[in-house]
Design an enzyme around this catalytic site. Structure first.
Site, short mmCIF file in Angstrom:
data_model
loop_
_atom_site.label_atom_id
_atom_site.label_comp_id
_atom_site.label_asym_id
_atom_site.label_seq_id
_atom_site.Cartn_x
_atom_site.Cartn_y
_atom_site.Cartn_z
N LYS A 1 0.82 -1.22 0.00
CA LYS A 1 0.00 0.00 0.00
C LYS A 1 0.85 1.26 0.00
CE LYS A 1 -4.61 -0.97 1.61
NZ LYS A 1 -5.44 -1.19 2.76
N LYS B 1 -4.45 -8.68 -7.98
CA LYS B 1 -5.70 -9.03 -7.32
C LYS B 1 -6.81 -8.04 -7.69
CE LYS B 1 -5.78 -7.35 -2.94
NZ LYS B 1 -5.68 -7.22 -1.49
N LYS C 1 -10.66 -2.82 -4.81
CA LYS C 1 -11.42 -1.57 -4.96
C LYS C 1 -10.51 -0.39 -5.22
CE LYS C 1 -12.67 -2.68 -0.25
NZ LYS C 1 -13.77 -3.08 0.54
P1 TYM Z 1 -11.02 -5.97 2.69
O1 TYM Z 1 -12.06 -4.97 3.02
O2 TYM Z 1 -9.89 -5.54 1.79
O3 TYM Z 1 -11.68 -7.24 2.03
C1 TYM Z 1 -12.79 -7.88 2.62
C2 TYM Z 1 -12.74 -9.37 2.39
O4 TYM Z 1 -12.74 -9.65 0.98
C3 TYM Z 1 -11.63 -10.48 0.65
N1 TYM Z 1 -11.12 -10.08 -0.66
C4 TYM Z 1 -10.90 -10.95 -1.65
N2 TYM Z 1 -11.10 -12.27 -1.75
C5 TYM Z 1 -10.80 -12.87 -2.92
N3 TYM Z 1 -10.32 -12.17 -3.99
C6 TYM Z 1 -10.11 -10.84 -3.94
N4 TYM Z 1 -9.65 -10.17 -5.00
C7 TYM Z 1 -10.40 -10.17 -2.73
N5 TYM Z 1 -10.33 -8.86 -2.33
C8 TYM Z 1 -10.77 -8.84 -1.06
C9 TYM Z 1 -10.59 -10.19 1.74
O5 TYM Z 1 -9.66 -11.23 1.86
C10 TYM Z 1 -11.46 -10.03 2.95
O6 TYM Z 1 -11.79 -11.28 3.50
N6 TYM Z 1 -8.23 -6.14 6.83
C11 TYM Z 1 -9.45 -6.60 6.21
C12 TYM Z 1 -10.71 -6.25 7.00
C13 TYM Z 1 -10.68 -6.66 8.42
C14 TYM Z 1 -10.87 -7.99 8.92
C15 TYM Z 1 -10.81 -7.86 10.34
C16 TYM Z 1 -11.09 -9.22 8.31
C17 TYM Z 1 -10.53 -5.85 9.49
N7 TYM Z 1 -10.59 -6.56 10.64
C18 TYM Z 1 -10.93 -8.99 11.14
C19 TYM Z 1 -11.21 -10.35 9.13
C20 TYM Z 1 -11.14 -10.23 10.54
C21 TYM Z 1 -9.58 -5.97 4.84
O7 TYM Z 1 -9.04 -4.93 4.58
O8 TYM Z 1 -10.43 -6.63 4.01
#
Ligand code: TYM
Length: 340
Positions: free
Chosen positions: A118, A201, A204
């Site tokens: 990032k 990947k 967003k």
């Molecule tokens: P975030 O908001 O980036 O993504 C949310 C969830 O979507 C999954 N994901 C994907 N899975 C497959 N292919 C992709 N291209 C893809 N892009 C996103 C992510 O793996 C995630 O499961 N840090 C986390 C949010 C978070 C969290 C937590 C998750 C905060 N606290 C505690 C689990 C437990 C995040 O930024 O996800």
């Protein structure tokens, strides 16, 4: 540690920044719905405190939080069965995160690949919150003593760090208080890739909207994005081995399998030998048939934001019945003087 002593509980979160996309849906939300159906206690969170580790316009943040909540509901999360919250309404997340900031080591954080990706070369200009982000994520999970965390592959390292933090806390204070949480990374689409570049990947934050399918895209847009998705000139193989060295082809097959609840082998047994000119319209039809009902329902739910706010307020109340005693006990373990 005797993991068996912890009652199974599922926690996961998604950032309310930008639009929900197909990667979030297949990698995370689909799994959330499945886990809800198992009868285990499930807590799902819109992580607004995480979102502001990079700048968020306040009105956009509020809108994205409600839209994400509508996405959860439309995809099948039932607020009677699961606890549905936005992170900032449950203050124990941030309170435990401070303790974990004091447990986690700088070196652990510096190894986090998401942080490095990032900030790129601009680490000096990143917020302190972005660096500390994984400690807040560990707190999100451990403030519920969650045992299972369904996530996409990109979050695996953060869940491993959560285990490191739990182990160090338990060791330093001589307790067996926090569980060793397991990441649950399942299904054919744990890493959905960009439609424009099979090495990146789906995300967003990708500047190209054509790189992803958003949950709120209309049928025409979905079909167009799939039609224009990067591929190679060969036909589909009839076995998974044939997708090696073909990242774009593999991605489209994974998406098909994920949407249709099939394995890659099942998809290829049916589709092997077809050209992309034939497969892409089939994929587009499948994607529209799965996503259109969700986006229609999201639009309906967003007509009544008051109801969404009520669901989140009631979720927060239920959540705090779990988090307040765990925080109180943590403070006691650490030696904070509190009310008798
Ligand atoms: P975030 O908001 O980036 O993504 C949310 C969830 O979507 C999954 N994901 C994907 N899975 C497959 N292919 C992709 N291209 C893809 N892009 C996103 C992510 O793996 C995630 O499961 N840090 C986390 C949010 C978070 C969290 C937590 C998750 C905060 N606290 C505690 C689990 C437990 C995040 O930024 O996800």
């Amino acid at each position: 540690m005797a993991e068996a002593s912890f009652t199974p509980r599922v926690f996961s979160g998604i950032q309310p920044s930008g639009d929900l996309h197909l990667g979030n849906y297949l990698g995370a939300i689909r799994r959330f719905v499945e886990m809800q159906a198992t009868g285990v206690e499930t807590v799902y969170c819109m992580v607004d405190l995480h979102a502001i580790t990079v700048w968020q316009d306040p009105a956009d943040l509020a809108r994205s939080t409600r839209t994400l909540c509508a996405g959860f509901l439309a995809a099948g999360i039932d607020p009677e069965k699961s606890i549905l919250i936005n992170q900032s309404q449950v203050p124990e997340h941030a309170q435990l995160a401070w303790i974990f900031n004091c447990v986690a080591r700088m070196g652990w954080m510096q190894r986090m690949t998401q942080f490095k990706d990032k900030v790129g070369k601009n680490a000096q200009n990143a917020s302190l919150g972005l660096f500390a982000y994984p400690a807040l994520m560990a707190a999100d999970i451990l403030i519920y003593h969650a045992t299972h965390v369904p996530v996409g592959e990109d979050q695996k390292q953060h869940v491993e760090l959560t285990r490191d933090i739990a182990a160090k806390f338990n060791h330093d204070y001589g307790v067996e208080f926090f569980p060793m949480t397991k990441p649950v990374i399942e299904g054919a689409a744990t890493r959905v890739m960009s439609l424009r570049d099979g090495a990146k990947k789906m995300s967003k934050s990708d500047p190209s909207d054509a790189s992803r399918i958003n949950m709120m895209d209309d049928a025409g847009t979905i079909a167009k994005k799939i039609r224009r998705a990067k591929t190679d000139p060969d036909a589909l193989p009839s076995e998974a081995d044939g997708l090696e060295e073909r990242p774009e082809a593999r991605n489209l097959v994974n998406i098909y399998a994920g949407l249709n609840d099939q394995t890659v082998d099942q998809v290829l047994a049916e589709m092997g030998g077809r050209q992309f000119s034939e497969f892409k319209p089939m994929l587009a039809d499948l994607a529209v048939s799965k996503l259109a009902p969700i986006s229609t329902e999201m639009t309906r739910l967003l007509d009544d934001p008051g109801e969404i706010d009520r669901i989140l307020a009631s979720g927060a109340q239920r959540a705090r019945a779990i988090t307040a005693p765990i925080l109180a006990r943590t403070y006691e373990i650490v030696g904070m003087v509190g009310p008798v």
